[in-house]
Design a protein around this motif. Structure first.
Motif, PDB file in Angstrom:
ATOM      1  N   ALA A 169       0.995  -0.673   0.091  1.00 57.33           N
ATOM      2  CA  ALA A 169      -0.480  -0.151  -0.494  1.00 57.33           C
ATOM      3  C   ALA A 169       1.115   1.125   0.148  1.00 57.33           C
ATOM      4  O   ALA A 169       0.628   2.426  -0.429  1.00 57.33           O
ATOM      5  N   ALA A 170       1.774   1.152   0.952  1.00 58.16           N
ATOM      6  CA  ALA A 170       2.445   2.537   0.986  1.00 58.16           C
ATOM      7  C   ALA A 170       3.966   2.523  -0.541  1.00 58.16           C
ATOM      8  O   ALA A 170       3.408   4.344  -1.046  1.00 58.16           O
ATOM      9  N   ARG A 171       3.690   1.258  -1.293  1.00 56.75           N
ATOM     10  CA  ARG A 171       4.455   1.097  -2.599  1.00 56.75           C
ATOM     11  C   ARG A 171       3.854   2.342  -3.794  1.00 56.75           C
ATOM     12  O   ARG A 171       3.983   2.712  -3.732  1.00 56.75           O
ATOM     13  N   ARG A 172       1.920   1.754  -3.977  1.00 54.60           N
ATOM     14  CA  ARG A 172       1.299   2.039  -4.704  1.00 54.60           C
ATOM     15  C   ARG A 172       1.294   3.407  -4.151  1.00 54.60           C
ATOM     16  O   ARG A 172       0.982   4.732  -4.811  1.00 54.60           O
ATOM     17  N   ASP A 173       0.716   3.848  -2.833  1.00 54.14           N
ATOM     18  CA  ASP A 173       0.444   4.993  -2.988  1.00 54.14           C
ATOM     19  C   ASP A 173       1.715   6.685  -3.635  1.00 54.14           C
ATOM     20  O   ASP A 173       1.590   7.589  -3.851  1.00 54.14           O
ATOM     21  N   ALA A 174       2.711   5.715  -3.017  1.00 56.62           N
ATOM     22  CA  ALA A 174       4.794   6.379  -3.307  1.00 56.62           C
ATOM     23  C   ALA A 174       4.647   6.130  -5.138  1.00 56.62           C
ATOM     24  O   ALA A 174       4.657   7.266  -5.586  1.00 56.62           O
ATOM     25  N   GLU A 175       3.731   5.360  -5.333  1.00 54.77           N
ATOM     26  CA  GLU A 175       3.857   5.708  -7.322  1.00 54.77           C
ATOM     27  C   GLU A 175       2.759   6.357  -7.428  1.00 54.77           C
ATOM     28  O   GLU A 175       2.674   7.144  -9.014  1.00 54.77           O
ATOM     29  N   SER A 176       1.537   6.090  -7.434  1.00 58.18           N
ATOM     30  CA  SER A 176       0.704   7.487  -7.795  1.00 58.18           C
ATOM     31  C   SER A 176       1.254   8.732  -6.897  1.00 58.18           C
ATOM     32  O   SER A 176       0.742  10.110  -8.268  1.00 58.18           O
ATOM     33  N   LEU A 177       2.082   9.556  -5.906  1.00 54.65           N
ATOM     34  CA  LEU A 177       2.130  10.937  -6.192  1.00 54.65           C
ATOM     35  C   LEU A 177       3.472  11.489  -6.930  1.00 54.65           C
ATOM     36  O   LEU A 177       3.341  12.097  -7.379  1.00 54.65           O
ATOM     37  N   ALA A 178       3.814  10.507  -6.841  1.00 52.69           N
ATOM     38  CA  ALA A 178       5.656  10.684  -8.113  1.00 52.69           C
ATOM     39  C   ALA A 178       4.682  10.690  -9.514  1.00 52.69           C
ATOM     40  O   ALA A 178       4.672  11.885 -10.097  1.00 52.69           O
ATOM     41  N   GLY A 183       6.726  13.352 -12.028  1.00 46.54           N
ATOM     42  CA  GLY A 183       8.148  12.814 -11.920  1.00 46.54           C
ATOM     43  C   GLY A 183       8.558  10.434 -11.691  1.00 46.54           C
ATOM     44  O   GLY A 183       6.853  10.506 -12.182  1.00 46.54           O
ATOM     45  N   ARG A 184       9.051  10.795 -11.489  1.00 54.38           N
ATOM     46  CA  ARG A 184       8.561   9.321 -11.532  1.00 54.38           C
ATOM     47  C   ARG A 184       9.884   8.352  -9.569  1.00 54.38           C
ATOM     48  O   ARG A 184      10.701   9.169  -8.867  1.00 54.38           O
ATOM     49  N   LEU A 185       9.183   6.800  -9.362  1.00 55.24           N
ATOM     50  CA  LEU A 185       9.274   6.543  -8.494  1.00 55.24           C
ATOM     51  C   LEU A 185      11.300   6.152  -8.377  1.00 55.24           C
ATOM     52  O   LEU A 185      11.133   5.484  -9.537  1.00 55.24           O
ATOM     53  N   GLY A 186      11.792   6.598  -7.847  1.00 55.12           N
ATOM     54  CA  GLY A 186      13.451   6.408  -7.393  1.00 55.12           C
ATOM     55  C   GLY A 186      13.192   4.947  -6.866  1.00 55.12           C
ATOM     56  O   GLY A 186      12.487   3.975  -6.838  1.00 55.12           O
ATOM     57  N   ARG A 187      14.377   4.926  -5.914  1.00 55.66           N
ATOM     58  CA  ARG A 187      14.784   3.495  -5.699  1.00 55.66           C
ATOM     59  C   ARG A 187      14.336   4.038  -3.773  1.00 55.66           C
ATOM     60  O   ARG A 187      14.350   5.122  -3.427  1.00 55.66           O
ATOM     61  N   ALA A 232       7.716   4.395   4.612  1.00 58.47           N
ATOM     62  CA  ALA A 232       9.160   4.353   3.837  1.00 58.47           C
ATOM     63  C   ALA A 232       9.059   5.860   2.914  1.00 58.47           C
ATOM     64  O   ALA A 232       8.567   7.144   3.175  1.00 58.47           O
ATOM     65  N   ARG A 233      11.058   5.586   2.701  1.00 53.48           N
ATOM     66  CA  ARG A 233      11.455   7.287   1.968  1.00 53.48           C
ATOM     67  C   ARG A 233      11.602   6.174   0.862  1.00 53.48           C
ATOM     68  O   ARG A 233      12.183   5.481   0.846  1.00 53.48           O
ATOM     69  N   TRP A 234      11.353   7.171  -0.302  1.00 53.86           N
ATOM     70  CA  TRP A 234      11.604   6.571  -1.713  1.00 53.86           C
ATOM     71  C   TRP A 234      12.411   8.026  -2.024  1.00 53.86           C
ATOM     72  O   TRP A 234      12.004   8.981  -1.780  1.00 53.86           O
ATOM     73  N   GLU A 235      12.914   7.409  -2.893  1.00 54.24           N
ATOM     74  CA  GLU A 235      13.707   8.775  -4.121  1.00 54.24           C
ATOM     75  C   GLU A 235      13.051   9.144  -4.964  1.00 54.24           C
ATOM     76  O   GLU A 235      12.357   8.494  -5.378  1.00 54.24           O
ATOM     77  N   TYR A 236      12.833  10.982  -5.503  1.00 54.40           N
ATOM     78  CA  TYR A 236      11.846  11.291  -6.448  1.00 54.40           C
ATOM     79  C   TYR A 236      12.605  11.854  -7.468  1.00 54.40           C
ATOM     80  O   TYR A 236      13.158  13.154  -7.322  1.00 54.40           O
ATOM     81  N   GLN A 237      12.582  11.290  -8.307  1.00 53.82           N
ATOM     82  CA  GLN A 237      13.325  11.944  -9.969  1.00 53.82           C
ATOM     83  C   GLN A 237      12.225  12.312 -10.383  1.00 53.82           C
ATOM     84  O   GLN A 237      10.907  12.674 -10.853  1.00 53.82           O
ATOM     85  N   SER A 238      12.023  14.288 -10.906  1.00 52.99           N
ATOM     86  CA  SER A 238      11.506  15.681 -10.804  1.00 52.99           C
ATOM     87  C   SER A 238      11.808  14.943 -12.926  1.00 52.99           C
ATOM     88  O   SER A 238      12.523  14.392 -12.868  1.00 52.99           O
ATOM     89  N   PRO A 239      10.496  15.826 -12.671  1.00 52.28           N
ATOM     90  CA  PRO A 239      10.735  15.741 -14.531  1.00 52.28           C
ATOM     91  C   PRO A 239      11.647  16.325 -15.029  1.00 52.28           C
ATOM     92  O   PRO A 239      12.289  17.585 -14.500  1.00 52.28           O
ATOM     93  N   ARG A 240      12.107  16.260 -15.821  1.00 50.03           N
ATOM     94  CA  ARG A 240      13.359  17.031 -16.669  1.00 50.03           C
ATOM     95  C   ARG A 240      12.802  18.466 -17.867  1.00 50.03           C
ATOM     96  O   ARG A 240      11.621  17.922 -18.405  1.00 50.03           O
TER      97      ARG A 240
END
Length: 240
Positions: A169-178, A183-187, A232-240
């Motif tokens: 659930a945490a990962r799905r939420d992080a992916e949706s937010l990214a 942006g994209r969800l990093g490591r 959890a903490r995920w790296e957030y990859q910003s849009p270029r």
């Protein structure tokens, strides 16, 4: 004869929820997504523990102990008569002490003989026999029933299952937010079952709990609630 206690056995599907914060960015540092995910499930109780005690008073410690032993022997015999195996009965405490009578009209308490207390814990797999066991103990001279503790032997497996669902659930939420912020969800940087982030998700949320039902005689055994929260903490990859 007390009607048998009936236990409704039901296993409910775990329900997962998640909470998230906006990406956190500080100058010169990697942007980070901070999220939490929760999940819960209920499982049926399949074992009961009944705590039974005998209390006796007498002018001397020896007399209180003898009376207690005689009554407890009768209680144990009654438990065996209703089908309780001897291996399921263990001592839960034994004391002999001075009994103090409270003072009246401002007078101090005074000694009033001795009180002996012997408690046993009875383990039962047949939950519909709890009432019969209590009746038998009281009928044989027990004068304290400290309650019935219901447990589920599959709680460890259920706990691991809800932990997995909370993490998903945490990962799905992080992916949706990214995705929502372009942006994209990093490591994955960090994941924990206790709140590790200062000023983030709040310390009022508990990490992992196993909630056991503790009820009195004649109340059907409850379902056991198992729930978990991961952070959890995920790296957030910003849009270029």
């Amino acid at each position: 004869m007390r009607p048998p206690i009936r236990c409704a056995l039901a296993l409910l599907t775990a329900v997962a929820t998640a909470h998230a914060q906006e990406p956190i960015a500080t100058p010169g540092a990697t942007s980070v997504l901070v999220v939490s995910g929760s999940a819960s499930a209920t499982i049926p109780a399949d074992k009961a523990f009944v705590r039974i005690a005998v209390e006796t008073r007498a002018p001397t410690a020896a007399a209180a102990g003898v009376r207690n032993a005689q009554t407890l022997l009768a209680v144990l015999a009654a438990l065996r008569d209703v089908g309780v195996d001897s291996t399921g009965i263990v001592t839960a405490g034994y004391t002999v002490a001075v009994h103090w009578r409270p003072g009246e009209n401002g007078r101090p308490a005074r000694e009033d003989g001795y009180l002996a207390r012997n408690a046993v814990r009875v383990e039962l797999a047949a939950l519909d026999r709890v009432g019969a066991v209590i009746d038998a103990a009281l009928g044989a001279g027990a004068n304290r029933i400290d309650g019935v503790h219901f447990v589920a032997t599959g709680s460890d497996s259920a706990r691991r299952s809800v932990l997995e669902q909370a993490a998903l659930a945490a990962r799905r939420d992080a992916e949706s937010l990214a995705r929502a912020t372009g942006g994209r969800l990093g490591r994955l940087l960090e994941m924990s079952t206790s709140p590790p982030f200062r000023g983030g998700l709040g310390d009022s949320l508990s990490s992992v709990h196993l909630q056991m039902g503790y009820v009195q005689t004649e109340i059907p055994p409850p379902e056991i609630a198992v729930y978990a929260t991961v952070y959890a903490r995920w790296e957030y990859q910003s849009p270029r």
